[in-house]
Design an enzyme around this catalytic site. Structure first.
Site, PDB file in Angstrom:
ATOM      1  N   CYS A  30       3.731   8.019   0.388  1.00  0.00           N
ATOM      2  CA  CYS A  30       3.918   6.566   0.416  1.00  0.00           C
ATOM      3  C   CYS A  30       4.806   6.160   1.600  1.00  0.00           C
ATOM      4  CB  CYS A  30       4.540   6.120  -0.908  1.00  0.00           C
ATOM      5  SG  CYS A  30       5.053   4.403  -0.964  1.00  0.00           S
TER       6      CYS A  30
ATOM      7  N   CYS B 189       7.630   3.870   0.676  1.00  0.00           N
ATOM      8  CA  CYS B 189       8.694   4.629  -0.002  1.00  0.00           C
ATOM      9  C   CYS B 189       9.611   5.282   1.027  1.00  0.00           C
ATOM     10  CB  CYS B 189       8.092   5.714  -0.904  1.00  0.00           C
ATOM     11  SG  CYS B 189       7.049   5.078  -2.231  1.00  0.00           S
TER      12      CYS B 189
END
Length: 97
Positions: free
Chosen positions: A22, A25
Site C-alpha cells: 500500500c 500506507c
C-alpha cells in the site's frame, strides 16, 4: 486477536491498519512515527498488517488502507480511513490525549 489485546490500561491507542503493498500506507508511516514521538507519553501506537490479520481488519470494518483507529478504554472512538493528513491525525490525538 482483538483491539482489546492491543490496548494499554488507561492509555489510548492509535492502531494503524496497513499492508506491505500500500503506497498510501508507506507515505503515512513517517507521519505516524513523528506523531508517536510527540504523543508517545500519552498515547500508545501500534500497527496491524491488514492482510496478515484479515479477520481482525474485517471485525473492525477496515475497508480501505490505511485505516487508523483510536481506541480508548477498549472502545473505538475515532476512525480515519484513507490517506488523511497530519492535521487530521493531530486533531484526533489532541481530542483524546
Amino acid at each position: 486477536m482483538t483491539i482489546s489485546d492491543l490496548t494499554e490500561q488507561g492509555r489510548p491507542v492509535l492502531v494503524d491498519f496497513w499492508a506491505p503493498g500500500c503506497a498510501r500506507c508507506r507515505s503515512l508511516r513517517p507521519v505516524l512515527e513523528e506523531l508517536a514521538e510527540r504523543y508517545g507519553d500519552r498515547v500508545a501506537f501500534t500497527e496491524v498488517d491488514a492482510h496478515a490479520e484479515a479477520e481482525l481488519a474485517a471485525r473492525y470494518g477496515v475497508m480501505r488502507l490505511p485505516t487508523v483507529l483510536i481506541v480508548r478504554d477498549g472502545q473505538v472512538t475515532t476512525v480515519l480511513s484513507g490517506s488523511g493528513g497530519r492535521a487530521e491525525l493531530e486533531a484526533a490525538l489532541d481530542a483524546i490525549a
